[in-house]
Motif scaffolding. Structure first.
Motif, mmCIF file in Angstrom:
data_model
loop_
_atom_site.group_PDB
_atom_site.id
_atom_site.type_symbol
_atom_site.label_atom_id
_atom_site.label_comp_id
_atom_site.label_asym_id
_atom_site.label_seq_id
_atom_site.Cartn_x
_atom_site.Cartn_y
_atom_site.Cartn_z
ATOM 1 N N ALA A 249 0.785 -1.182 0.000
ATOM 2 C CA ALA A 249 0.000 0.000 0.000
ATOM 3 C C ALA A 249 0.819 1.233 0.000
ATOM 4 N N GLY A 250 0.169 2.264 0.065
ATOM 5 C CA GLY A 250 0.925 3.451 0.086
ATOM 6 C C GLY A 250 0.030 4.609 0.330
ATOM 7 N N LEU A 251 -0.688 5.167 1.229
ATOM 8 C CA LEU A 251 -1.503 6.090 1.381
ATOM 9 C C LEU A 251 -2.010 6.914 2.177
ATOM 10 N N LEU A 252 -2.543 8.065 2.991
ATOM 11 C CA LEU A 252 -3.436 9.235 3.122
ATOM 12 C C LEU A 252 -2.965 10.406 3.950
ATOM 13 N N VAL A 253 -3.837 11.303 3.902
ATOM 14 C CA VAL A 253 -3.565 12.554 4.486
ATOM 15 C C VAL A 253 -4.327 12.785 5.737
ATOM 16 N N SER A 254 -3.842 13.686 6.481
ATOM 17 C CA SER A 254 -4.577 14.039 7.629
ATOM 18 C C SER A 254 -3.958 15.084 8.468
ATOM 19 N N GLY A 255 -4.571 15.202 9.630
ATOM 20 C CA GLY A 255 -4.136 16.208 10.535
ATOM 21 C C GLY A 255 -3.224 15.636 11.564
ATOM 22 N N CYS A 256 -3.599 15.723 12.834
ATOM 23 C CA CYS A 256 -2.642 15.363 13.830
ATOM 24 C C CYS A 256 -3.310 14.915 15.101
ATOM 25 N N SER A 257 -2.709 15.091 16.188
ATOM 26 C CA SER A 257 -3.217 14.947 17.526
ATOM 27 C C SER A 257 -3.467 13.538 17.978
ATOM 28 N N HIS B 126 -7.057 4.800 18.725
ATOM 29 C CA HIS B 126 -5.628 4.987 18.973
ATOM 30 C C HIS B 126 -4.770 4.583 17.781
ATOM 31 N N VAL B 127 -5.221 4.920 16.581
ATOM 32 C CA VAL B 127 -4.437 4.609 15.384
ATOM 33 C C VAL B 127 -4.102 5.875 14.601
ATOM 34 N N SER B 128 -4.012 6.991 15.290
ATOM 35 C CA SER B 128 -3.719 8.257 14.618
ATOM 36 C C SER B 128 -2.285 8.307 14.117
ATOM 37 N N THR B 129 -2.028 9.225 13.218
ATOM 38 C CA THR B 129 -0.682 9.415 12.698
ATOM 39 C C THR B 129 0.268 9.902 13.784
ATOM 40 N N VAL B 130 -0.208 10.731 14.694
ATOM 41 C CA VAL B 130 0.632 11.191 15.794
ATOM 42 C C VAL B 130 1.098 10.010 16.643
ATOM 43 N N GLU B 131 0.184 9.109 16.959
ATOM 44 C CA GLU B 131 0.562 7.950 17.779
ATOM 45 C C GLU B 131 1.527 7.038 17.031
ATOM 46 N N ALA B 132 1.318 6.879 15.723
ATOM 47 C CA ALA B 132 2.239 6.082 14.918
ATOM 48 C C ALA B 132 3.626 6.715 14.882
ATOM 49 N N ALA B 133 3.680 8.049 14.811
ATOM 50 C CA ALA B 133 4.963 8.741 14.816
ATOM 51 C C ALA B 133 5.669 8.565 16.159
ATOM 52 N N ARG B 134 4.922 8.561 17.238
ATOM 53 C CA ARG B 134 5.523 8.332 18.558
ATOM 54 C C ARG B 134 6.082 6.910 18.656
ATOM 55 N N ASP B 135 5.360 5.950 18.064
ATOM 56 C CA ASP B 135 5.875 4.583 18.015
ATOM 57 C C ASP B 135 7.201 4.536 17.260
ATOM 58 N N MET B 136 7.304 5.300 16.187
ATOM 59 C CA MET B 136 8.549 5.357 15.421
ATOM 60 C C MET B 136 9.703 5.851 16.281
ATOM 61 N N ASP B 137 9.429 6.798 17.172
ATOM 62 C CA ASP B 137 10.507 7.314 18.011
ATOM 63 C C ASP B 137 10.956 6.276 19.028
ATOM 64 N N VAL B 138 10.000 5.515 19.563
ATOM 65 C CA VAL B 138 10.377 4.418 20.453
ATOM 66 C C VAL B 138 11.268 3.427 19.703
ATOM 67 N N ASN C 51 -7.546 7.657 8.549
ATOM 68 C CA ASN C 51 -8.050 8.878 7.910
ATOM 69 C C ASN C 51 -9.126 9.563 8.728
ATOM 70 N N CYS C 52 -10.060 8.759 9.210
ATOM 71 C CA CYS C 52 -11.211 9.331 9.906
ATOM 72 C C CYS C 52 -10.848 9.833 11.300
ATOM 73 N N LEU C 53 -9.712 9.378 11.823
ATOM 74 C CA LEU C 53 -9.233 9.875 13.106
ATOM 75 C C LEU C 53 -8.378 11.120 12.928
ATOM 76 N N ASP C 54 -7.667 11.188 11.822
ATOM 77 C CA ASP C 54 -6.716 12.280 11.596
ATOM 78 C C ASP C 54 -7.358 13.599 11.200
ATOM 79 N N LEU C 55 -8.499 13.555 10.530
ATOM 80 C CA LEU C 55 -9.153 14.781 10.057
ATOM 81 C C LEU C 55 -10.662 14.698 10.224
ATOM 82 N N PRO C 56 -11.306 15.812 10.531
ATOM 83 C CA PRO C 56 -12.774 15.835 10.507
ATOM 84 C C PRO C 56 -13.273 15.476 9.109
#
Length: 518
Positions: A17-25, A204-216, A390-395
Motif C-alpha cells: 500500500a501506500g496512502l493518506l492525508v490528515s491532521g494530527c493529535s 488509537h491509530v492516529s498518525t501522531v501515535e504512529a509517529a511516537r511509536d517510530m521514536d520508540v 483517515n477518519c481519526l486524523d481529520l474531521p
C-alpha cells in the motif's frame, strides 16, 4: 470505486500500500508531544522518552528469523494510549535487514510505503530491503514498523470477505434517493463493523501515535536520530515525526508528499484533479497506440468514451468470471489503480478492451489488486486501516449527502471522468464511530535537519502542488521535482532522482534548491 483518500505507492515498488492525508493529535497536540524532545532522559540507546515511557524506550527486542532470508523480525511494545503509558499495551511488528557493507555503517533507515494501511514490514521484505540502491543498503540497516492497526500490528478489522465484496460493488455515483440511501447505509455498516471488531484500538491509530511509536523504535534500535524514507501517506507520517521530535530528526526523504495544512474536502478535491491529470496523460498516450480501445481521435474523445463506458456499466455490469461481475464502481477502481504507474497503461488498455467486449475479468483483477483482495475472497486489512486512520486524523469532508450534492459541480470540474464518484466516496468518514482527534495545520518542524521533499508533476494521488506546499512549510525543507508520470519518484527509473536522494542519504547533502529531474 473507493479511494477513501487512499495514497498508494507505485506497483513497481510492490503492490503494497501506500496512502493518506490528515491532521494530527490524538493523545496530545503536536506542540505538547514535542516537549518530550527536550525533557527526555538518556539511555544506552541515545535519546529516550520521558520517565513514564522509559520502559518502552529501553526495552530489548528479541530478533528472530521471519521466513525471508537475511531479514529478522521482532515484536515491540508501546502504550495503546500515550496519555496513559501505564495502561494497556499494544504489540507492534518490526523488521530489519542489517547493513551489508562495505563502507561506514550509518545507522538505521526506516521506510514506510504509505496508505495509511500499507504494511511497512511487507514493503521492506518485498522491495526496500532488496531493491533500494546497493550503496544505501550497504551502509544502513534497513528497518520497518507496521503502524498500529496495520497488517501485523494488531490490525483493524471491519468486514468479512463476502461483506467486503458487497461493499466494493455499491454504486458510488447514485442517481436517485434510493441509491443515495443504499450508499450511506454501506458506509454505516462498514463503520459499525470496525467498531464491533476493533473498538479497543480504533481510537488509537492516529498518525501522531504512529509517529511516537517510530521514536520508540528509533531509540530501541540505538539510533540518536531518525533516518527515514516515506512514500505517499508516509510523507505525512514523516513530517509529523519531524514536528514532534525535530531534534531527533536526521535524514528524511518525503516522496509523493502530502499537504497537512488542507482540510479533508480540499484534499479529496485536489486528489480528484490529480487523477484527472494522470488520466489525461494516459489518454494522450492511448491515442498513439494501435490497441487503444477508447479510440484514437483525440484525448478528449478518449475521456468521453471512458465516461460513456462507466455509464453503460452503471446500467448493466458485465461478467467477470465465476459469479462475479464488473460494476461501474469496480471498473472505476481498476482504472484508477492503473494511474499510479505508467507502466500499467498497456495492461489497462488490454483490460478495457476485454471489458468493452463483455469480459470484465482483467479490469476486475486491477480493482482486486487495489483493494488487496486475494483469490480466495479474503482481503488484507488495507482498506480497514485506511479508513480508521483517515477518519481519526481529520474531521470528515461532508456532514451528509446534501453537502456532497452541493459539492458535486466542483468535483466534476476537477475531473469530468472521476469527479462524481470521488465526491461521494469522501462521505465515508461522516459515519465514523470515533470522533476525529486531528485537524489541518501547517508543519514547520523548526530545528529539524534538512528534509528532502519529492514531488512528481503528474502524480495522480499526491498532486505536485502538495509537495511544493510541504517543502515551503518545513523550515528546513528542500523540494526535489520529478517532471513525469506516476506516483512517487525514488526508485522508479530516474537516475537523476535516485542520484540526488542517494547523495543525501549517504552524505547528508540535500539537492540544490530548484533541482528538477525528468
Amino acid at each position: 470505486m473507493d479511494t477513501r483518500r487512499l495514497f498508494r505507492i507505485s506497483a513497481t515498488a510492490l503492490a503494497a500500500a501506500g496512502l493518506l492525508v490528515s491532521g494530527c493529535s490524538a493523545g496530545g497536540s503536536p506542540s505538547e508531544a514535542s516537549a518530550s524532545d527536550s525533557s527526555s532522559s538518556s539511555s544506552g540507546s541515545g535519546s529516550a522518552g520521558p520517565a513514564a515511557l522509559k520502559r518502552y524506550y529501553e526495552q530489548k527486542l528479541t530478533w528472530r528469523g521471519c521466513g525471508v532470508p537475511d531479514f529478522q523480525c521482532a515484536t515491540m511494545k508501546a502504550p495503546l494510549d500515550y496519555t496513559k503509558p501505564g495502561g494497556t499495551e499494544i504489540d507492534l511488528a518490526v523488521a530489519r535487514k542489517k547493513a551489508t557493507g562495505p563502507g561506514k555503517r550509518l545507522g538505521s533507515l526506516m521506510v514506510n510505503p504509505g496508505g495509511p494501511g500499507g504494511s511497512a514490514v511487507g514493503y521492506l521484505q518485498a522491495y526496500a530491503g532488496i531493491g533500494y540502491p546497493a550503496p544505501v543498503r550497504a551502509q544502513y540497516d534497513m528497518v520497518a514498523i507496521d503502524p498500529r492497526g496495520v497488517a501485523r500490528s494488531e490490525p483493524v478489522e471491519c468486514l468479512s470477505g463476502k461483506e467486503m465484496d458487497a461493499y466494493t460493488q455499491v454504486d458510488q455515483t447514485p442517481d436517485d434517493q434510493a441509491e443515495v440511501t443504499k450508499l450511506t447505509e454501506s458506509f454505516k455498516k462498514f463503520a459499525q463493523g470496525c467498531e464491533r471488531r476493533s473498538g479497543t484500538v480504533l481510537p488509537h491509530v492516529s498518525t501522531v501515535e504512529a509517529a511516537r511509536d517510530m521514536d520508540v523504535f528509533r531509540a530501541v534500535l540505538g539510533d540518536r536520530k531518525l533516518s527515514y524514507v516515506g512514500a505517499s501517506y508516509g510523507t505525512f507520517l514523516g513530517a509529523t515525526y519531524a514536528e514532534l521530535f525535530p531534534k531527533r530528526t536526521g535524514r528524511l526523504v518525503l516522496d509523493g508528499a502530502m499537504d497537512p495544512s488542507l482540510p479533508a474536502r480540499e484534499l479529496n478535491r485536489d486528489q480528484t484533479a490529480g487523477f484527472e491529470t494522470a488520466f489525461r496523460s494516459f489518454a494522450e498516450d492511448c491515442v498513439k497506440q494501435a490497441d487503444c480501445p477508447l479510440g484514437r481521435k483525440s484525448p478528449a474523445d478518449v475521456s468521453n468514451r471512458m465516461k460513456a463506458f462507466f455509464a453503460k456499466l452503471d446500467a448493466r455490469p458485465v461478467p467477470a468470471g465465476g459469479d462475479r461481475e464488473l460494476t461501474e464502481s469496480l471498473a472505476t477502481t481498476g482504472v484508477i489503480a492503473a494511474m499510479y504507474d505508467e507502466s500499467a497503461w498497456p495492461q489497462l488498455r488490454e483490460a478495457l478492451a476485454g471489458a468493452m467486449d463483455g469480459d470484465g475479468a482483467a479490469l476486475l483483477a486491477l480493482a482486486d489488486s487495489y483493494y488487496e483482495r486475494e483469490s480466495d475472497g479474503t482481503y488484507a486489512n488495507l482498506m480497514f486501516a485506511n479508513s480508521a486512520v483517515n477518519c481519526l486524523d481529520l474531521p470528515p469532508s461532508f456532514t451528509g449527502p446534501d453537502e456532497v450534492t452541493k459539492a458535486l459541480p466542483s468535483f466534476e470540474q476537477a475531473s469530468p471522468v472521476f469527479g462524481r464518484g470521488l465526491a461521494w466516496a469522501a462521505l465515508n468518514c461522516t459515519y465514523w464511530p470515533t470522533e476525529a482527534t486531528g485537524a489541518p495545520h501547517r508543519i514547520e518542524a523548526k530545528g529539524a535537519a534538512p528534509i528532502v521533499v519529492v514531488g512528481t508533476t503528474r502524480d495522480p494521488a499526491t498532486p505536485y502542488k502538495w509537495a511544493r506546499s510541504l517543502a515551503d512549510q518545513l523550515s528546513s525543507g528542500t523540494l526535489l521535482t520529478y517532471n513525469g508520470d506516476g506516483h512517487t519518484a525514488y526508485g522508479r527509473g530516474s537516475d537523476c532522482i535516485d542520484t540526488a536522494i542517494n547523495a543525501y542519504l549517504l552524505e547528508g547533502t540535500p539537492p540544490a534548491r530548484g533541482k528538477t529531474c525528468s
